[in-house]
Scaffold this motif. Structure first.
Motif, PDB file in Angstrom:
ATOM      1  N   ALA A  64     -66.190 -84.908  17.939  1.00 31.84           N
ATOM      2  CA  ALA A  64     -67.263 -85.694  16.803  1.00 31.84           C
ATOM      3  C   ALA A  64     -68.015 -84.654  16.249  1.00 31.84           C
ATOM      4  O   ALA A  64     -68.777 -84.829  15.169  1.00 31.84           O
ATOM      5  N   GLU A  65     -67.963 -83.366  16.791  1.00 32.55           N
ATOM      6  CA  GLU A  65     -68.828 -82.235  16.069  1.00 32.55           C
ATOM      7  C   GLU A  65     -67.911 -81.363  15.370  1.00 32.55           C
ATOM      8  O   GLU A  65     -68.573 -80.369  14.623  1.00 32.55           O
ATOM      9  N   ARG A  66     -66.668 -81.476  15.176  1.00 31.29           N
ATOM     10  CA  ARG A  66     -65.853 -80.635  14.585  1.00 31.29           C
ATOM     11  C   ARG A  66     -66.020 -80.417  13.208  1.00 31.29           C
ATOM     12  O   ARG A  66     -66.082 -79.501  12.274  1.00 31.29           O
ATOM     13  N   ARG A  67     -66.346 -81.662  12.374  1.00 33.37           N
ATOM     14  CA  ARG A  67     -66.579 -81.804  10.921  1.00 33.37           C
ATOM     15  C   ARG A  67     -67.920 -80.746  10.645  1.00 33.37           C
ATOM     16  O   ARG A  67     -68.126 -80.083   9.777  1.00 33.37           O
ATOM     17  N   ASP A  68     -69.058 -80.933  11.340  1.00 30.89           N
ATOM     18  CA  ASP A  68     -70.378 -80.254  11.350  1.00 30.89           C
ATOM     19  C   ASP A  68     -70.057 -78.762  11.501  1.00 30.89           C
ATOM     20  O   ASP A  68     -70.756 -77.993  10.640  1.00 30.89           O
ATOM     21  N   PHE A  69     -69.105 -78.428  12.521  1.00 35.15           N
ATOM     22  CA  PHE A  69     -68.827 -76.999  12.737  1.00 35.15           C
ATOM     23  C   PHE A  69     -68.213 -76.439  11.487  1.00 35.15           C
ATOM     24  O   PHE A  69     -68.479 -75.429  11.128  1.00 35.15           O
ATOM     25  N   LEU A  70     -67.280 -77.253  10.948  1.00 36.40           N
ATOM     26  CA  LEU A  70     -66.401 -76.570   9.939  1.00 36.40           C
ATOM     27  C   LEU A  70     -67.104 -76.481   8.602  1.00 36.40           C
ATOM     28  O   LEU A  70     -67.286 -75.553   7.773  1.00 36.40           O
ATOM     29  N   ASP A  71     -68.256 -77.512   8.311  1.00 34.95           N
ATOM     30  CA  ASP A  71     -68.868 -77.211   7.172  1.00 34.95           C
ATOM     31  C   ASP A  71     -70.081 -76.097   7.404  1.00 34.95           C
ATOM     32  O   ASP A  71     -70.318 -75.445   6.332  1.00 34.95           O
ATOM     33  N   ALA A  72     -70.364 -75.716   8.538  1.00 35.25           N
ATOM     34  CA  ALA A  72     -71.440 -74.716   8.771  1.00 35.25           C
ATOM     35  C   ALA A  72     -70.594 -73.514   8.609  1.00 35.25           C
ATOM     36  O   ALA A  72     -71.314 -72.598   7.876  1.00 35.25           O
ATOM     37  N   ALA A  73     -69.334 -73.417   9.154  1.00 38.81           N
ATOM     38  CA  ALA A  73     -68.710 -72.317   9.275  1.00 38.81           C
ATOM     39  C   ALA A  73     -68.357 -71.670   7.629  1.00 38.81           C
ATOM     40  O   ALA A  73     -68.508 -70.630   7.114  1.00 38.81           O
ATOM     41  N   ARG A  74     -68.322 -72.628   6.529  1.00 42.36           N
ATOM     42  CA  ARG A  74     -67.910 -72.571   5.374  1.00 42.36           C
ATOM     43  C   ARG A  74     -69.203 -72.517   4.464  1.00 42.36           C
ATOM     44  O   ARG A  74     -69.208 -72.443   3.458  1.00 42.36           O
ATOM     45  N   ALA A  75     -70.579 -72.666   5.268  1.00 41.64           N
ATOM     46  CA  ALA A  75     -71.758 -72.625   4.501  1.00 41.64           C
ATOM     47  C   ALA A  75     -71.938 -73.842   3.707  1.00 41.64           C
ATOM     48  O   ALA A  75     -72.683 -73.682   2.598  1.00 41.64           O
ATOM     49  N   LEU A  76     -71.384 -74.929   4.036  1.00 43.07           N
ATOM     50  CA  LEU A  76     -71.635 -76.176   3.188  1.00 43.07           C
ATOM     51  C   LEU A  76     -72.969 -76.964   3.926  1.00 43.07           C
ATOM     52  O   LEU A  76     -73.632 -77.710   3.043  1.00 43.07           O
ATOM     53  N   HIS A  77     -73.401 -76.600   5.109  1.00 47.46           N
ATOM     54  CA  HIS A  77     -74.923 -76.931   5.481  1.00 47.46           C
ATOM     55  C   HIS A  77     -75.077 -76.045   6.728  1.00 47.46           C
ATOM     56  O   HIS A  77     -74.367 -75.164   7.177  1.00 47.46           O
ATOM     57  N   ALA A  78     -76.364 -76.214   7.113  1.00 52.68           N
ATOM     58  CA  ALA A  78     -76.856 -75.418   8.188  1.00 52.68           C
ATOM     59  C   ALA A  78     -76.501 -75.786   9.441  1.00 52.68           C
ATOM     60  O   ALA A  78     -75.735 -76.857   9.732  1.00 52.68           O
ATOM     61  N   THR A  79     -76.655 -75.012  10.606  1.00 48.09           N
ATOM     62  CA  THR A  79     -76.210 -75.299  12.007  1.00 48.09           C
ATOM     63  C   THR A  79     -77.112 -75.959  12.718  1.00 48.09           C
ATOM     64  O   THR A  79     -76.855 -76.081  13.871  1.00 48.09           O
TER      65      THR A  79
END
Length: 1014
Positions: A64-79
């Motif tokens: 459930a959190e993987r998309r947020d993790f990948l976006d944060a890793a690629r600097a698409l949004h904050a952590t």
């Protein structure tokens, strides 16, 4: 100041500690170096998407959190949305890095020198950036010799854009990748993806996203369920990819002005050059500054580069910005800023300016060597000429000579890699201890031989001349060994392989003289290029493979060599290189015949016939296919016989020999029926028989065959033939050559388009759109039809689809004749005629000849009839009745204009004899209209009125607007001649109302009708 409590690196460190993992242990589990983990945790580097996915798996990130993790890793949004484990953090966490990512994003240590001598150029570029707020963009081409400062100028503009917080995309082209399709484009797409959210990405059309996913698989990972793309129309796929890249870059700027920069475009492959050209051409439509830099020292000898630059300047209205060498004052400033105190000899600046001729890189190289005590300036006459570029290479070699022996092999390896590289790749290739390798890289960065790229952990030479000299100075045996080592490393890293990996392996194994492996990857690289429709690149790989196999025959066995020539022959045919394709396929045929392999010989003959057909060399195509047919019959192979008969029929139809096409297609259908064949061979056999009926002006029988072909196509899931058959039913329903059922025609065209769009059947778009455009014109939507026809024609021209361009010119000529614009009609029709002469293609020629004859006759030319009569006789001989009826229509009008009512009626009678029994209602109306006009001239008013009234009823029922006007006007004239003024007035008013509606339909079209009621 960066908020470290919300940085991805901080979060990753906390998560790792919560799992009781060391940096080295985490690195081992995710298959990267400890150096990379340290860089990520220090927020000096972002993980690639694949590395981020491995991190998510290893760190047990919930689904459930993987998309947020990948976006944060690629600097698409904050952590902020990621949960932190309650594990204490060492107080020195912030000391893990000495600078923030924003610091490293705008330059490298190699730019420590003052920026001099480029105030005018820099000011112009900054001015163009400022003008982006007006909503329009610009393209600039920066030209200059190696070392002149093109890359430095780009970096300064990048610094400015970063300071202004403007979106910026930048990449380089590399010499080692000049045959690898789309490398700089892939880099631009990858960088743009980092800036685009999933929501913004989904605003792009699915087909555009599918094109991008073919280059960068991450697109498909972020937007699952993209449509599969058809390979039936390479030119359209290439054009659409350019649009897709442009759309992605547009989305990445998020409505803000942006800067796009590509350095060293002289090394761009042809496929990438097309995309870059497209981006530049469309820059003016939005606030984007496009800057391309290239070396101009070889432009006189590099024809492709010269054409590329000239095309960019012409099509995108690009400014060319040549960079001159530094003047003495700028050299003096540079020397004053950089020269060691011990070098303060009188006249040093003047001496260095003379020695370097103001080349900034040469000047910096000499200053570096002088400061390090690596060289001394020898006395030299003041009027002695400079020694560029030899002296430049000598200066570089002096610097290289003082690199410690322990780290010089690292520099050699970096040069062999041929492009920028990341630390992990270098670690895998060299197999050096990580700490030791890191120290060596840092030492080379300090010596200004390498520079670290803004994203961190990625390195490149400070200048390509450094790479060139290092590479050339490596001994031959050692160079081959290094290429072998690099290739083996790339193979080990295969799990992250993208399509360019095969091309890189081909380059490295060939330079390593590992011939068998080089051949394997050359062929794979060609396959990948073909899939991306980069045909010139594909042929480059295949040509190299053939040359290599001939130079080293032991590297392939006989069957592999034959397969190589077969593959190149097919690629050459697809690329339109007929002569080369014939040579390769003939070689294959001769070898197969010598080996007694009849079936493969037959298949190769069909392939050769198709190569000739694709090149519109129909006599040669027929000869090959007839030979293949004889082989199939001799082997009692009915299926292949039917297949070959279909191809023979299409060749005959394309050359206007419909009598032969009818026989071939009927034989193919008979075989399929006798053998109960229901596969693709049967689908195309029924389709071909339908085309033969259609060309013989038998639309009912044609539609029955097309319908049967649709049933069979749906049975095997063939969307291509389903769409094409629907499109052909649409044409068989048009009034000019079919049943005159325009609503049904439109419905079938739209159904065909829906399937073609969903299945990406680009090949079908042209004739389907033209059918729709023609239906619009015939039913009175002239302005709309004119705009659509122009657009479709330009699209077909851009894709070099000659056959469909003829149909477009026919439709345009028909529309303009309807509007009375005879001069403009002649202009367009003569273009079509010239196209036919230039290509030797006779397809659709009779229709264009008819329109030209009518237009010239209307303008007073009295000699058009005999030539059109000859065309009529030709269509009569070849059973092309769908063209024959067009000729009869035109000849009837010309005869009437010449005052020969009897001949007009004779042509109309023959037209009626074809139209009435075959359900060609519009052509029946046309025939009756000409019969009525002729009878009117002969003063047989009762018979004339009967014919014209019947024609008017048919025209109204069909909805053919111009025919409605003509029949009403003719009735008005005839009734007026009989003194029936009231009835004449009524018909005349109807005709004028139709004319006014036609004129109204042309509003904003740029056309003005000249409609005659006489």
């Amino acid at each position: 100041m960066q908020d470290w409590t919300h940085s991805f690196g901080y979060w990753l460190r906390r998560r790792r500690k919560a799992l009781d993992l060391t940096q080295e242990a985490l690195a081992q589990r995710v298959c990267c170096s400890g150096f990379t983990i340290r860089k990520i945790e220090a927020d000096e580097r972002r993980p690639s998407r694949r590395l981020a996915e491995r991190l998510a798996e290893t760190l047990a990130i919930p689904e459930a959190e993987r998309r947020d993790f990948l976006d944060a890793a690629r600097a698409l949004h904050a952590t902020a949305s990621l949960r932190l484990e309650p594990t204490p953090i060492d107080p020195d966490v912030r000391a893990a890095s000495s600078h923030s990512p924003s610091d490293s994003a705008v330059g490298a240590a190699s730019d420590a020198a003052p920026f001099v001598g480029r105030n005018n150029e820099y000011g112009l570029l900054i001015g163009l950036v400022a003008r982006l707020t007006a909503g329009t963009g610009h393209t600039v081409l920066i030209a200059g010799e190696p070392g002149i400062g093109k890359s430095r100028l780009l970096r300064e503009v990048a610094r400015y854009a970063h300071a202004q917080e403007l979106p910026m995309l930048a990449t380089n082209c590399y010499e080692i990748e000049r045959a690898m399709p789309y490398q700089p484009v892939i880099d631009l797409v990858t960088r743009a993806l980092d800036r685009v959210s999933d929501a913004a990405l989904r605003t792009l059309a699915p087909v555009s996203l599918a094109e991008l996913a073919a280059l960068v698989p991450e697109v498909g990972e972020r937007v699952p369920g993209l449509p599969r793309l058809s390979n039936d129309f390479p030119e359209a796929r290439q054009a659409r990819l350019s649009r897709a890249v442009d759309q992605l870059i547009e989305a990445s700027r998020d409505g803000r002005p942006a800067v796009l920069m590509v350095d060293d475009i002289q090394w761009a492959d042809d496929a990438s050059a097309q995309v870059l050209h497209y981006l530049a051409r469309h820059a003016t439509a939005r606030p984007v500054l496009v800057i391309y830099a290239y070396r101009d020292d070889d432009i006189d000898s590099d024809e492709r580069l010269a054409q590329r630059v000239e095309s960019l300047r012409r099509d995108s209205h690009a400014r060319r910005m040549p960079l001159a060498r530094l003047g003495f004052a700028d050299t003096e400033r540079l020397v004053a800023a950089l020269a060691d105190a011990t070098l303060g000899a009188p006249g040093l600046a003047a001496r260095l300016h003379r020695e370097t001729e103001g080349n900034p890189f040469f000047l910096m190289s000499i200053l570096q060597s002088l400061s390090e005590g690596e060289m001394q300036l020898e006395p030299r006459a003041s009027d002695a000429p400079g020694l560029l570029p030899d002296a430049l290479r000598a200066a570089v070699r002096v610097r290289l000579a003082h690199v410690p022996k322990a780290i010089r092999p690292l520099l050699d390896t970096a040069a062999v890699l041929g492009r920028r590289f990341d630390f992990d790749t270098l670690l895998d290739v060299t197999r050096e201890p990580e700490a030791q390798l890191f120290d060596a890289v840092e030492a080379l960065v300090k010596r200004r031989l390498l520079r670290e790229e803004p994203e961190g952990g990625v390195y490149d030479f400070c200048h390509d001349k450094l790479r060139e000299v290092v590479y050339l100075d490596i001994g031959g045996a050692r160079r081959r060994l290094l290429h072998q080592t690099v290739a083996e490393s790339l193979e080990r890293l295969g799990e992250d392989a993208t399509h360019e990996r095969d091309a890189q392996l081909a380059e490295h194994y060939e330079r390593a003289h590992a011939w068998s492996k080089a051949l394997r990857y050359l062929v794979l690289a060609a396959e990948h290029s073909q899939k991306l429709f980069a045909m010139r690149d594909a042929l480059n790989w295949l040509d190299r493979a053939v040359a290599l196999s001939e130079a080293h025959p032991e590297s392939l066995d006989a069957r592999q060599r034959l397969a190589l020539f077969e593959r190149r022959g097919a690629a050459r045919a697809q690329a339109g290189q007929t002569q080369g394709a014939v040579a390769d396929i003939r070689r294959v045929i001769d070898t197969l015949r010598a080996g007694g392999e009849r079936e493969k010989t037959r298949d190769a003959l069909i392939q050769l016939g198709m190569a000739y057909r694709r090149a519109d060399q129909y006599d040669e195509a027929s000869a090959c296919l007839i030979e293949a047919l004889a082989e199939s019959r001799a082997m009692d192979d009915g299926r292949h016989a039917a297949d070959t008969l279909y191809h023979l029929g299409t060749v005959a139809w394309s050359t206007g020999q419909n009598d032969q096409a009818i026989r071939f297609h009927q034989q193919a259908v008979d075989i399929c029926e006798r053998t109960a064949c229901v596969d693709l061979v049967a689908v195309q056999a029924w389709h071909g028989r339908g085309e033969a009926h259609f060309a013989n002006a038998e639309p009912v029988a044609a539609i029955a065959c097309y319908t049967r072909s649709i049933e069979l196509a749906r049975g095997i899931g063939d969307k291509s033939y389903e769409s094409e058959n629907l499109m052909m039913i649409g044409h068989a329903c048009l009034g000019t050559k079919g049943l005159s059922d325009y609503p049904r025609a439109t419905a079938n065209f739209e159904a065909a388009l829906d399937i073609a769009r969903a299945a990406d059947l680009q090949w079908h778009f042209g004739p389907t759109l033209l059918g729709l455009d023609h239906a619009r014109a015939c039913t009175g939507r002239y302005g709309e039809a004119w705009a659509a026809l122009q657009k479709t024609l330009h699209w077909l021209e851009s894709l070099n689809q000659v056959r469909y361009q003829f149909i477009a010119y026919d439709c345009i000529g028909h529309l303009l004749l309807d509007l009375g614009l005879n001069e403009l009609a002649i202009e367009h029709l003569e273009r079509g005629l010239a196209l036919g002469r230039d290509t030797g293609i006779l397809y659709w020629r009779a229709a264009i000849d008819t329109h030209l004859a009518v237009a010239r006759s209307r303008l007073g030319q009295k000699t058009t009839g005999p030539a059109l009569q000859a065309t009529l006789e030709q269509t009569r001989r070849t059973s092309e009745r769908y063209m024959m009826v067009r000729c009869l229509d035109g000849l009837a009008e010309i005869a009437l204009a010449a005052g020969d009512a009897n001949r007009c009626r004779a042509y109309a009678d023959e037209l009626l004899a074809i139209a009435e029994p075959n359900g060609l209602r519009e052509l029946e109306a046309v025939a009756r209209r000409w019969r009525g006009e002729a009878l009117f001239v002969e003063k047989d008013y009762a018979a004339a009125q009967a014919e014209l009234s019947r024609a008017a009823v048919l025209a109204d029922d069909i909805g053919r607007v111009r025919l409605q006007m003509d029949t009403q006007a003719a009735l008005a004239r005839m009734l007026a001649a009989q003194g029936q003024r009231s009835a004449a007035k009524r018909h005349g008013a109807t005709a004028r109302a139709i004319a006014e509606a036609i004129e109204k339909s042309l509003e904003s079209s740029g056309l003005e009708a000249r409609l005659s009621m006489s």
